[in-house]
Design a protein around this motif. Structure first.
Motif, PDB file in Angstrom:
ATOM      1  N   ILE A  62      17.308  40.631 -16.917  1.00  0.00           N
ATOM      2  CA  ILE A  62      16.113  38.663 -17.272  1.00  0.00           C
ATOM      3  C   ILE A  62      15.548  39.886 -18.479  1.00  0.00           C
ATOM      4  N   LYS A  63      14.923  40.411 -18.287  1.00  0.00           N
ATOM      5  CA  LYS A  63      13.191  41.155 -18.634  1.00  0.00           C
ATOM      6  C   LYS A  63      13.651  41.534 -20.238  1.00  0.00           C
ATOM      7  N   MET A  64      14.816  42.267 -20.671  1.00  0.00           N
ATOM      8  CA  MET A  64      15.277  42.280 -22.358  1.00  0.00           C
ATOM      9  C   MET A  64      15.796  40.902 -22.800  1.00  0.00           C
ATOM     10  N   TYR A  65      16.032  39.648 -22.025  1.00  0.00           N
ATOM     11  CA  TYR A  65      15.859  38.515 -22.861  1.00  0.00           C
ATOM     12  C   TYR A  65      14.998  37.783 -22.905  1.00  0.00           C
ATOM     13  N   ALA A  66      14.258  37.893 -21.225  1.00  0.00           N
ATOM     14  CA  ALA A  66      13.122  36.808 -21.530  1.00  0.00           C
ATOM     15  C   ALA A  66      12.006  37.324 -22.955  1.00  0.00           C
ATOM     16  N   VAL A  67      11.471  39.014 -23.243  1.00  0.00           N
ATOM     17  CA  VAL A  67      11.214  39.828 -24.140  1.00  0.00           C
ATOM     18  C   VAL A  67      11.276  38.752 -24.790  1.00  0.00           C
ATOM     19  N   VAL A  68      12.909  38.945 -25.838  1.00  0.00           N
ATOM     20  CA  VAL A  68      13.479  38.696 -27.069  1.00  0.00           C
ATOM     21  C   VAL A  68      13.508  37.174 -27.158  1.00  0.00           C
ATOM     22  N   PHE A  69      13.302  36.591 -26.640  1.00  0.00           N
ATOM     23  CA  PHE A  69      13.720  34.855 -26.786  1.00  0.00           C
ATOM     24  C   PHE A  69      12.567  34.277 -26.188  1.00  0.00           C
ATOM     25  N   THR A  70      11.955  32.884 -26.637  1.00  0.00           N
ATOM     26  CA  THR A  70      11.107  32.054 -26.215  1.00  0.00           C
ATOM     27  C   THR A  70      12.671  31.125 -24.857  1.00  0.00           C
ATOM     28  N   ALA A  71      10.977  30.765 -24.547  1.00  0.00           N
ATOM     29  CA  ALA A  71      11.924  29.621 -23.489  1.00  0.00           C
ATOM     30  C   ALA A  71      12.865  28.819 -24.018  1.00  0.00           C
ATOM     31  N   SER A  72      11.788  28.426 -25.268  1.00  0.00           N
ATOM     32  CA  SER A  72      12.964  27.118 -26.434  1.00  0.00           C
ATOM     33  C   SER A  72      14.239  27.678 -26.967  1.00  0.00           C
ATOM     34  N   GLU A  73      14.247  29.154 -26.622  1.00  0.00           N
ATOM     35  CA  GLU A  73      15.130  29.432 -27.702  1.00  0.00           C
ATOM     36  C   GLU A  73      16.553  29.655 -26.956  1.00  0.00           C
ATOM     37  N   LEU A  74      15.792  30.791 -25.552  1.00  0.00           N
ATOM     38  CA  LEU A  74      16.737  30.522 -23.849  1.00  0.00           C
ATOM     39  C   LEU A  74      17.638  29.719 -23.865  1.00  0.00           C
ATOM     40  N   ARG A  75      16.212  28.187 -23.930  1.00  0.00           N
ATOM     41  CA  ARG A  75      17.233  27.049 -23.406  1.00  0.00           C
ATOM     42  C   ARG A  75      18.387  26.132 -24.948  1.00  0.00           C
ATOM     43  N   ASP A  76      18.340  26.617 -26.334  1.00  0.00           N
ATOM     44  CA  ASP A  76      19.326  26.120 -26.920  1.00  0.00           C
ATOM     45  C   ASP A  76      20.758  27.120 -26.880  1.00  0.00           C
ATOM     46  N   ILE A  77      20.204  28.326 -26.189  1.00  0.00           N
ATOM     47  CA  ILE A  77      21.195  29.568 -26.443  1.00  0.00           C
ATOM     48  C   ILE A  77      22.154  28.693 -24.562  1.00  0.00           C
ATOM     49  N   ASN A  78      20.991  28.019 -23.937  1.00  0.00           N
ATOM     50  CA  ASN A  78      22.061  27.989 -22.777  1.00  0.00           C
ATOM     51  C   ASN A  78      23.053  26.467 -23.108  1.00  0.00           C
ATOM     52  N   GLU A  79      22.460  25.581 -23.800  1.00  0.00           N
ATOM     53  CA  GLU A  79      23.086  24.470 -24.128  1.00  0.00           C
ATOM     54  C   GLU A  79      24.629  25.121 -25.032  1.00  0.00           C
ATOM     55  N   PHE A  80      24.429  25.885 -25.546  1.00  0.00           N
ATOM     56  CA  PHE A  80      25.300  26.100 -26.605  1.00  0.00           C
ATOM     57  C   PHE A  80      26.642  26.694 -25.638  1.00  0.00           C
ATOM     58  N   TYR A  81      25.964  27.306 -24.229  1.00  0.00           N
ATOM     59  CA  TYR A  81      27.332  27.986 -23.467  1.00  0.00           C
ATOM     60  C   TYR A  81      28.417  27.221 -22.570  1.00  0.00           C
ATOM     61  N   LYS A  82      26.718  25.877 -23.058  1.00  0.00           N
ATOM     62  CA  LYS A  82      27.656  24.466 -21.943  1.00  0.00           C
ATOM     63  C   LYS A  82      28.507  23.353 -22.841  1.00  0.00           C
ATOM     64  N   SER A  83      28.274  23.617 -23.698  1.00  0.00           N
ATOM     65  CA  SER A  83      29.535  22.858 -25.162  1.00  0.00           C
ATOM     66  C   SER A  83      31.161  23.738 -24.833  1.00  0.00           C
ATOM     67  N   PRO A  84      31.645  23.771 -25.736  1.00  0.00           N
ATOM     68  CA  PRO A  84      33.303  23.583 -25.593  1.00  0.00           C
ATOM     69  C   PRO A  84      33.482  25.127 -26.221  1.00  0.00           C
ATOM     70  N   ALA A  85      33.294  25.126 -26.938  1.00  0.00           N
ATOM     71  CA  ALA A  85      32.625  26.923 -28.333  1.00  0.00           C
ATOM     72  C   ALA A  85      32.226  27.397 -27.292  1.00  0.00           C
ATOM     73  N   GLY A  86      31.455  27.565 -26.196  1.00  0.00           N
ATOM     74  CA  GLY A  86      30.650  28.171 -25.595  1.00  0.00           C
ATOM     75  C   GLY A  86      30.364  28.820 -24.596  1.00  0.00           C
ATOM     76  N   LYS A  87      31.502  27.483 -23.349  1.00  0.00           N
ATOM     77  CA  LYS A  87      33.191  27.654 -22.884  1.00  0.00           C
ATOM     78  C   LYS A  87      33.573  29.133 -23.430  1.00  0.00           C
ATOM     79  N   LYS A  88      34.397  28.615 -24.237  1.00  0.00           N
ATOM     80  CA  LYS A  88      35.080  29.147 -25.106  1.00  0.00           C
ATOM     81  C   LYS A  88      34.884  31.004 -25.149  1.00  0.00           C
ATOM     82  N   ALA A  89      33.818  30.457 -25.920  1.00  0.00           N
ATOM     83  CA  ALA A  89      32.955  31.949 -25.795  1.00  0.00           C
ATOM     84  C   ALA A  89      32.834  32.954 -24.713  1.00  0.00           C
ATOM     85  N   ILE A  90      32.326  32.395 -23.609  1.00  0.00           N
ATOM     86  CA  ILE A  90      32.384  33.055 -22.632  1.00  0.00           C
ATOM     87  C   ILE A  90      33.693  33.568 -21.778  1.00  0.00           C
TER      88      ILE A  90
END
Length: 166
Positions: free
Chosen positions: A97-125
């Protein structure tokens, strides 16, 4: 106390990152951003299925070690216990959690989270563990297929520097 120290480290890291920014932030804004980063990073790890991914990798590593050295089979349960204690998702989650929190802003993390909710993101996961396992097998095969070259390179280096043979 450890959680406080971990959060303090994240706040300081974010503060240092923001020092180079031409925008002035208040202490409250920095603390809020840090808390948001921590929250979003935790959500990201969960949405990525990081627990299953990491624990699957631990199992894969153990199986690869035992396959490479069958004499480890009687100790497989010890390897499992040790690796689960030190490199399982549960053991590493706060640091991840610390690693991600230091590298990405809260906004960027929200964007990444949104991607992982998409069909392509779910497939990637869903395909990442399989791809990682195939990549590990591929790497291991490449080394095994070319081990003679590595041995030859080491022997040449030892011939040039006999003190290395000790």
């Amino acid at each position: 106390m450890k959680i406080f120290n971990s959060n303090l480290i994240i706040v300081l890291a974010i503060f240092i990152t923001l020092l180079g920014s031409p925008v002035v932030f208040s202490d409250d804004e920095i603390k809020t951003e840090a808390k948001n980063r921590i929250r979003e990073a935790a959500v990201l790890l969960d949405s990525m299925g990081m627990e299953a991914l990491m624990d699957g990798q631990v199992e894969l590593q153990i199986n690869m070690q035992v396959q490479a050295d069958p004499s480890l089979e009687p100790f497989k349960h010890i390897l499992t216990e040790f690796l689960q204690k030190y490199i399982s998702y549960e053991a590493l989650r706060p640091e991840l959690i610390k690693m991600y929190a230091v590298v990405f802003t809260a906004s960027e993390l929200r964007d990444i989270n949104e991607f992982y909710k998409s069909p392509a993101g779910k497939k990637a996961i869903s395909t990442l563990p399989e791809l990682a396992a195939k990549g590990a097998v591929l790497g291991q095969k490449q080394v095994q297929d070319n081990i003679e070259e590595l041995t030859e390179m080491i022997m040449e280096e030892v011939a040039k520097n006999p003190e290395l043979a000790q």
